[in-house]
Motif scaffolding. Structure first.
Motif, PDB file in Angstrom:
ATOM      1  N   GLY A 178     -32.732  -0.162  14.576  1.00 25.77           N
ATOM      2  CA  GLY A 178     -33.473   0.772  15.425  1.00 25.77           C
ATOM      3  C   GLY A 178     -33.449   2.211  14.950  1.00 25.77           C
ATOM      4  O   GLY A 178     -33.694   3.135  15.737  1.00 25.77           O
ATOM      5  N   MET A 179     -33.131   2.428  13.664  1.00 25.21           N
ATOM      6  CA  MET A 179     -33.075   3.776  13.099  1.00 25.21           C
ATOM      7  C   MET A 179     -33.940   3.832  11.850  1.00 25.21           C
ATOM      8  O   MET A 179     -34.271   2.799  11.276  1.00 25.21           O
ATOM      9  N   VAL A 180     -34.265   5.042  11.434  1.00 20.58           N
ATOM     10  CA  VAL A 180     -34.907   5.233  10.135  1.00 20.58           C
ATOM     11  C   VAL A 180     -33.931   6.056   9.300  1.00 20.58           C
ATOM     12  O   VAL A 180     -33.610   7.198   9.649  1.00 20.58           O
TER      13      VAL A 180
END
Length: 138
Positions: free
Chosen positions: A95-97
């Motif tokens: 859920g991160m970049v």
């Protein structure tokens, strides 16, 4: 070509990787796992006479002079040995970049790079101890 289709100068079968790396090194380097903070052998290692090399192929990656204590529990460097040894890949997992860093010779996952490091680069290469080996200079 997707990132998983890229070929690297150093190519090994999965069986070869498993035979050459210990279980933690294999999970980190070949499957982008992450060791627990403050658990790796290099997070607080500050020997100055040597190089930090890729555990998968031995490519020199980081010099001790670029290592700093970021307080995060993983070895941190403000720059690689040179721009050619590191591959940067966008990582959209969990859920991160983030920007994943891999060895450009064998594709081993090393860790991630963040824009919160010290000068002169302003970058923090947050690297798993399991992805590197320190080789002292004779």
């Amino acid at each position: 070509m997707s990132e998983s289709d890229k070929t690297y100068p150093v190519a090994k079968t999965d069986a070869q990787w498993r035979a050459e790396l210990d279980p933690m090194q294999y999970q980190v380097a070949r499957h982008a796992a992450t060791e627990r903070a403050f658990s790796g052998k290099y997070w607080d290692h500050f020997e100055k006479n040597g190089l930090y090399n890729c555990v998968g192929c031995g490519t020199p990656l980081f010099e001790p002079d670029t290592k700093f204590d970021a307080g995060c529990g993983w070895p941190s460097y403000w720059a690689p040995l040179n721009a050619e040894v590191i591959e940067r890949v966008v990582d959209r997992s969990h859920g991160m970049v983030r920007v994943e860093v891999r060895c450009n010779q064998c594709g081993s996952h090393l860790g991630h790079v963040f824009p919160d490091g010290p000068e002169p680069t302003g970058e923090r290469f947050c690297i798993n101890s399991a992805a590197i080996d320190f080789a002292p200079k004779p």
